[in-house]
Design an enzyme around this catalytic site. Structure first.
Site, PDB file in Angstrom:
ATOM      1  N   SER A 173       0.826  -1.201   0.000  1.00  0.00           N
ATOM      2  CA  SER A 173       0.000   0.000   0.000  1.00  0.00           C
ATOM      3  C   SER A 173       0.868   1.263   0.000  1.00  0.00           C
ATOM      4  CB  SER A 173      -0.956  -0.041   1.196  1.00  0.00           C
ATOM      5  OG  SER A 173      -1.895   1.000   1.095  1.00  0.00           O
TER       6      SER A 173
ATOM      7  N   THR B 104     -11.902  -0.796  13.984  1.00  0.00           N
ATOM      8  CA  THR B 104     -11.080  -0.106  12.982  1.00  0.00           C
ATOM      9  C   THR B 104     -10.676  -1.044  11.862  1.00  0.00           C
ATOM     10  OG1 THR B 104     -10.178   1.046  14.880  1.00  0.00           O
ATOM     11  CG2 THR B 104      -9.113   1.446  12.775  1.00  0.00           C
TER      12      THR B 104
END
Length: 607
Positions: free
Chosen positions: A160, A395
């Site tokens: 990422s 989360t």
């Protein structure tokens, strides 16, 4: 364990490694370390094994069990394959999809493409069909392919927005969402049980003309853009708009795919930042390839926007699952929207479009929106006023993706989900964050608003006026010492004696505490938290007397202690500046009294 014993164990692990590794570059590195007796480096490379968690793997590329390399990829894939064989009776009928980004690490011979090919060969050696993308793809293409092609699982090789030396191995289950527990533990155990490479594991040649190998690139690259067109509502406006947009893929994979998304919505292509549009594993023009870091990453985009007369900049992270947006203000300054602000805009926009398409007032009862517990509660305010359902999750998109799938299976419709870390799920065809669809949907929103002489910033103010002002602030401290991190959180849990939390933070009184590490919640009648708890990560949320809410948590993929704070006001009562000042003071108190950065030797977020 004594240091000498640790050193001996690392050396033994390195010797074993050499019996199995076949990559000449990592073999040479390890041989040199053994010959030179470089104990410290041997321990760094072999002192531990990368931990496989719900986010899969994320580590630096290089030799050894603690890093990403050919051998650890083969071992991981063997474990994953074995686990899938046990869990999915039709694995050999359905198969798996594998995608990769453009990362590469010449000194160790590792690259995302090479890792993806090794993973493919591992599955094929066990008779499992593999849909291996023939070229780089954005991360959302993998979860999309899992559901679209009805496969057993998906793997995306990417780190990422991490620094250039890192890589990662992200895993999706057959429902199209990232894995959650207990799959991570099952896979981790299966990896440990399958460390020795299988006979054909290194045979990259297995992939040549193999009937089990398929290339999903042509069909997915077409069908994905067909599917996201269901979110295009103003095609004629899009064709005619005079607005200009700048896009950067920050040296990642996003360029070509955002161009295609614009085409799918009948927009003229965005202006691409020339220095950043080609994939480049060195990320030469940025310190961190992460648009979340704000203006520093967007300098070249702003310069191009000034040159071509564009007022909006769209930026993807390197694997194009996140999106940052900036808008030029009347003052000439650029405003970079926070993840929470863009979440508010997209939530409002997607609901408004849905409402226009669904005039029946009773239809709203099956509509849902989701956000993570550390994100702004603006969607809750929208839901209360408009009558749809809002849920918060833990989360991370693994939770939102899995919950969206559950709700979809019950005949409900999840229109939108977001997290403050600039992640948005604007279409149910991808059960994960998707920076490609988010970019083009944001563009259509800006295009329609412009016909009413409204900017994104003005619309955001209008949302706060209508649904209540939500001011948020998030940041982090860097800390490499696990003992310090644990000590910091333990002090908060045993503040005035055992199992007591702070009652004040500077001048602010604490009115409630929820600890998702221990499962305690002072606001519940039975004092037990409603959301799932996890002892392996730290997370405490404080509610304050002034209505403020702040969460402190550790990161699963980076050496950071993060915090997120929010203050909300009811609709119509929004003195934004006063609220912002109050939040700034609350955050300063949290940093000073709860983090104690000097005492704990924490590094502040780099500017």
């Amino acid at each position: 364990m004594a240091a000498a014993e640790q050193a001996e164990l690392a050396r033994a692990a390195a010797e074993k490694w050499l019996r199995w590794d076949k990559n000449p570059k990592t073999i040479e590195t390890v041989k040199q370390l053994i010959e030179k007796g470089n104990t410290e480096e041997l321990q760094r490379c072999f002192g531990s094994r990368m931990e496989f968690g719900t986010a899969g793997l994320r580590a630096a590329m290089g030799a050894g069990t603690s890093q990403m390399n050919d051998l650890t990829i083969i071992q991981t894939t063997q474990g994953f394959c074995r686990y899938l064989e046990k869990s999915c009776s039709d694995l050999k009928k359905k198969g798996v999809v594998i995608g990769f980004d453009a990362r590469a690490h010449p000194s160790s011979g590792g690259s995302s493409k090479r890792f993806a090919r090794l993973a493919a060969a591992t599955f094929i050696s066990r008779g499992v069909p593999v849909y291996l993308f023939s070229s780089i793809v954005p991360t959302p293409f993998v979860p999309y392919a899992v559901t679209h092609l009805k496969l057993s699982a998906g793997i995306m090789v990417t780190a990422s927005h991490n620094p250039k030396q890192d890589n990662g191995y992200k895993v999706y289950w057959g429902n199209g969402a990232q894995i959650i527990s207990p799959h991570d533990k099952g896979i981790a155990q299966a990896i440990e049980e399958n460390l020795e490479p299988w006979p054909q594991a290194w045979e990259d040649g297995l992939l040549e003309k193999n009937p089990l190998l398929h290339d999903p690139y042509p069909s997915i690259n077409k069908d994905y853009f067909k599917d996201i067109q269901r979110h295009c509502f103003y095609r004629n406006l899009n064709k005619e708009t005079k607005l200009k947009f700048v896009h950067t893929s920050v040296h990642g994979v996003g360029h070509e795919f955002v161009q295609s998304a614009f085409k799918a919505f009948d927009f003229s292509p965005p202006f691409a930042v020339p220095e950043q549009k080609e994939p480049d594993p060195e990320f030469p023009t940025v310190k961190y390839p992460n648009p979340e870091e704000g203006k520093g990453v967007l300098t070249l985009s702003f310069a191009l926007a000034e040159k071509v007369g564009a007022h909006i900049v769209l930026a993807n992270d390197p694997d194009a699952d996140r999106l940052a947006v900036a808008e030029k203000q009347e003052s000439g300054e650029w405003k970079v929207f926070s993840g929470n602000e863009l979440g508010a805009l997209l939530g409002w926009w997607i609901f408004t479009c849905w409402k226009n398409q669904n005039p029946d007032p009773s239809a709203v009862k099956d509509i849902y929106m989701l956000s993570s517990t550390v994100s702004s509660k603006i969607l809750r305010a929208l839901a209360l006023k408009e009558g749809f359902h809002f849920e918060e999750t833990l989360t991370g998109f693994k939770w939102m993706g899995n919950r969206a799938k559950q709700l979809g299976d019950q005949g409900k419709s999840v229109l939108f989900a977001f997290e403050e870390a600039i992640g948005y799920m604007c279409s149910p065809v991808v059960l994960d964050k998707d920076g490609v669809s988010a970019a083009v949907i944001t563009t259509e929103m800006a295009t329609l608003l412009a016909t009413k002489n409204l900017s994104l910033s003005q619309q955001l103010k209008a949302i706060y006026n209508e649904y209540g002002c939500h001011v948020t602030k998030a940041s982090y401290f860097i800390c490499y010492d696990q003992k310090t991190i644990k000590g910091l959180f333990e002090k908060l849990r045993n503040h005035d004696g055992k199992d007591t939390y702070p009652k004040t933070c500077g001048r602010f009184s604490v009115s409630g505490v929820r600890d998702l590490t221990t499962g305690y919640d002072s606001n519940q009648p039975d004092k037990k938290a409603v959301l799932p708890t996890s002892k392996s990560s730290q997370m405490i949320t404080f509610t304050f007397g002034n209505g403020g809410v702040a969460t402190m948590r550790t990161s699963g993929t980076e050496p950071k202690i993060k915090y997120y704070a929010e203050l909300c006001a009811p609709p119509g009562n929004s003195d934004f500046e006063k609220l912002k000042k109050e939040l700034d003071e609350l955050v300063s108190a949290i940093e000073k009294y709860f983090f104690e950065p000097e005492k704990n030797k924490l590094q502040a977020k780099p500017e």
